[in-house]
Enzyme design. Sequence first.
Site, PDB file in Angstrom:
ATOM      1  N   TYR A 169       1.113  -3.898  -5.418  1.00 19.59           N
ATOM      2  CA  TYR A 169       0.316  -3.027  -5.931  1.00 19.59           C
ATOM      3  C   TYR A 169      -1.739  -3.908  -6.037  1.00 19.59           C
ATOM      4  O   TYR A 169      -2.446  -3.742  -5.408  1.00 19.59           O
ATOM      5  CB  TYR A 169      -0.293  -1.541  -5.778  1.00 19.59           C
ATOM      6  CG  TYR A 169      -1.583  -0.680  -5.391  1.00 19.59           C
ATOM      7  CD1 TYR A 169      -1.515  -0.475  -4.531  1.00 19.59           C
ATOM      8  CD2 TYR A 169      -2.446  -0.241  -7.327  1.00 19.59           C
ATOM      9  CE1 TYR A 169      -2.767   0.448  -4.408  1.00 19.59           C
ATOM     10  CE2 TYR A 169      -3.383   0.268  -5.834  1.00 19.59           C
ATOM     11  CZ  TYR A 169      -3.397   0.720  -5.316  1.00 19.59           C
ATOM     12  OH  TYR A 169      -4.899   1.267  -5.383  1.00 19.59           O
ATOM     13  N   LYS A 173      -4.897  -5.009  -3.569  1.00 18.35           N
ATOM     14  CA  LYS A 173      -5.918  -5.053  -4.621  1.00 18.35           C
ATOM     15  C   LYS A 173      -6.711  -6.352  -4.813  1.00 18.35           C
ATOM     16  O   LYS A 173      -7.753  -6.216  -4.363  1.00 18.35           O
ATOM     17  CB  LYS A 173      -6.096  -4.041  -5.492  1.00 18.35           C
ATOM     18  CG  LYS A 173      -5.266  -2.259  -4.625  1.00 18.35           C
ATOM     19  CD  LYS A 173      -5.780  -2.034  -3.596  1.00 18.35           C
ATOM     20  CE  LYS A 173      -5.298  -0.930  -3.113  1.00 18.35           C
ATOM     21  NZ  LYS A 173      -6.267  -0.798  -1.895  1.00 18.35           N
TER      22      LYS A 173
HETATM   23  N1  LIG Z   1      -6.860   7.766  -4.873  1.00 17.04           N
HETATM   24  C1  LIG Z   1      -6.686   6.840  -5.802  1.00 17.04           C
HETATM   25  O1  LIG Z   1      -6.655   7.086  -7.204  1.00 17.04           O
HETATM   26  C2  LIG Z   1      -6.834   5.756  -5.839  1.00 17.04           C
HETATM   27  C3  LIG Z   1      -7.978   4.497  -6.484  1.00 17.04           C
HETATM   28  C4  LIG Z   1      -7.962   2.955  -6.197  1.00 17.04           C
HETATM   29  C5  LIG Z   1      -7.822   2.941  -4.569  1.00 17.04           C
HETATM   30  N2  LIG Z   1      -7.420   3.510  -4.009  1.00 17.04           N
HETATM   31  C6  LIG Z   1      -7.667   3.092  -2.602  1.00 17.04           C
HETATM   32  O2  LIG Z   1      -7.727   4.098  -1.771  1.00 17.04           O
HETATM   33  C7  LIG Z   1      -8.016   3.941  -0.944  1.00 17.04           C
HETATM   34  C8  LIG Z   1      -7.545   5.551   0.306  1.00 17.04           C
HETATM   35  O3  LIG Z   1      -6.406   6.348  -1.061  1.00 17.04           O
HETATM   36  P1  LIG Z   1      -6.228   7.338  -0.916  1.00 17.04           P
HETATM   37  O4  LIG Z   1      -6.664   7.883  -2.041  1.00 17.04           O
HETATM   38  O5  LIG Z   1      -7.882   8.407  -0.056  1.00 17.04           O
HETATM   39  O6  LIG Z   1      -5.414   7.576  -0.221  1.00 17.04           O
HETATM   40  P2  LIG Z   1      -4.639   8.566   0.981  1.00 17.04           P
HETATM   41  O7  LIG Z   1      -3.973   8.645   0.913  1.00 17.04           O
HETATM   42  O8  LIG Z   1      -5.299  10.198   0.832  1.00 17.04           O
HETATM   43  O9  LIG Z   1      -5.548   8.158   1.992  1.00 17.04           O
HETATM   44  C9  LIG Z   1      -4.811   6.556   2.793  1.00 17.04           C
HETATM   45  C10 LIG Z   1      -4.635   6.889   4.087  1.00 17.04           C
HETATM   46  O10 LIG Z   1      -4.608   5.895   4.471  1.00 17.04           O
HETATM   47  C11 LIG Z   1      -3.291   5.884   5.686  1.00 17.04           C
HETATM   48  N3  LIG Z   1      -2.942   4.813   6.410  1.00 17.04           N
HETATM   49  C12 LIG Z   1      -2.039   4.410   5.520  1.00 17.04           C
HETATM   50  N4  LIG Z   1      -1.630   3.316   5.629  1.00 17.04           N
HETATM   51  C13 LIG Z   1      -1.769   2.869   7.178  1.00 17.04           C
HETATM   52  C14 LIG Z   1      -1.633   1.863   7.782  1.00 17.04           C
HETATM   53  N5  LIG Z   1      -0.916   1.250   8.253  1.00 17.04           N
HETATM   54  N6  LIG Z   1      -2.316   2.108   9.337  1.00 17.04           N
HETATM   55  C15 LIG Z   1      -3.476   2.982   9.189  1.00 17.04           C
HETATM   56  N7  LIG Z   1      -3.946   3.790   8.621  1.00 17.04           N
HETATM   57  C16 LIG Z   1      -3.022   4.373   7.314  1.00 17.04           C
HETATM   58  C17 LIG Z   1      -2.855   7.144   5.798  1.00 17.04           C
HETATM   59  O11 LIG Z   1      -2.495   7.178   7.123  1.00 17.04           O
HETATM   60  C18 LIG Z   1      -3.881   7.954   4.826  1.00 17.04           C
HETATM   61  O12 LIG Z   1      -4.679   8.969   5.665  1.00 17.04           O
HETATM   62  C19 LIG Z   1      -6.427   3.787  -0.051  1.00 17.04           C
HETATM   63  O13 LIG Z   1      -6.594   1.886   0.086  1.00 17.04           O
HETATM   64  C20 LIG Z   1      -5.969   3.397  -1.859  1.00 17.04           C
HETATM   65  O14 LIG Z   1      -4.974   2.027  -2.431  1.00 17.04           O
HETATM   66  C21 LIG Z   1      -7.436   4.809  -4.435  1.00 17.04           C
END
Ligand SMILES: NC(=O)c1ccc[n+]([C@@H]2O[C@H](COP(=O)([O-])OP(=O)(O)OC[C@H]3O[C@@H](n4cnc5c(N)ncnc54)[C@H](O)[C@@H]3O)[C@@H](O)[C@H]2O)c1
Length: 261
Positions: A169, A173
């Site tokens: 992961y 990133k």
């Molecule tokens: N939540 C956190 O703490 C956090 C921290 C740092 C970075 N992020 C990043 O932020 C982004 C959004 O995360 P989030 O927290 O909203 O998560 P989430 O799980 O709520 O949303 C992620 C979305 O991505 C979609 N997805 C996953 N694989 C996919 C694919 N192959 N094709 C199309 N859609 C796909 C899922 O269906 C989901 O709707 C991600 O890239 C995550 O790595 C999140």
Amino acid sequence: MSLYPGVALITGAASGIGQATAVSFAKEGCGRIVLADRNASGLGETSALIKDAASGCEVLKVQTDVSKVDSVQHLVDEAVSHFGRVDYVCNAAGVLSNNERSSETTPDEFDRINGINYRGCWLCSRAEIKQMLTQDPLPTHDGRPGNRGSVVNIASQLGIVGRPAAPAYCGSKAAVISMTRCDAIDYSKDNIRINCVCPGVIDTPMTKPNMDVLGPAISIAPMDRPGTAQEVADCVLFLCSSKASFVQGSALVVDGGYVIN
Ligand SMILES: NC(=O)c1ccc[n+]([C@@H]2O[C@H](COP(=O)([O-])OP(=O)(O)OC[C@H]3O[C@@H](n4cnc5c(N)ncnc54)[C@H](O)[C@@H]3O)[C@@H](O)[C@H]2O)c1
């Protein structure tokens, strides 16, 4: 005049940060929004939230798997065929860490995480940039020169610092941050801006089931609380807007101070 007279496209729009970003575009006056995710029912939920927030907003839902070349091209083709252009992009689709050290991580797991978080983000930005290269800038809120498009990739604080048991992961990133910088260099002369946002621990469906074990990570940040999806969306909207016209290749950290501690 709205800060967002053009077309917004958000991947990962069915949930969390992507959903909050899509709804925020609608609330801030963007009238044409493309929602992409592999989760069709979540896209319907986001579309309904947008209609509640801004009934006149036109929404296009495209079920998309960002890890598949053809699916990503179909997304951009549909966006252009419906709305004619793509101006503000948030590439938020992503998956969580497998929480294993390298010696316990299988190559398939490594490829799955990187295939979505890094290669999937690259496939999307590649197709979006190709479209942006074909279009002229739109007018801006105060008359300053506009851009042909603005891409915001969602990276992570874990692209900047390491964490136990998350090499696949964290690497995915870090790659997004590096790719963002390279694209920003390459497409500056084409008048396209490319930035990324590095969220800390954000309360979304991705993290909610693990909030109890995330306590120590949350406490590393001086602000000692999880962020909200809205707080990340606000930064994405700034970077997409003409108010960020001189912001290029940045990795905007939105983490309550996690990486400074
Ligand atoms: N939540 C956190 O703490 C956090 C921290 C740092 C970075 N992020 C990043 O932020 C982004 C959004 O995360 P989030 O927290 O909203 O998560 P989430 O799980 O709520 O949303 C992620 C979305 O991505 C979609 N997805 C996953 N694989 C996919 C694919 N192959 N094709 C199309 N859609 C796909 C899922 O269906 C989901 O709707 C991600 O890239 C995550 O790595 C999140």
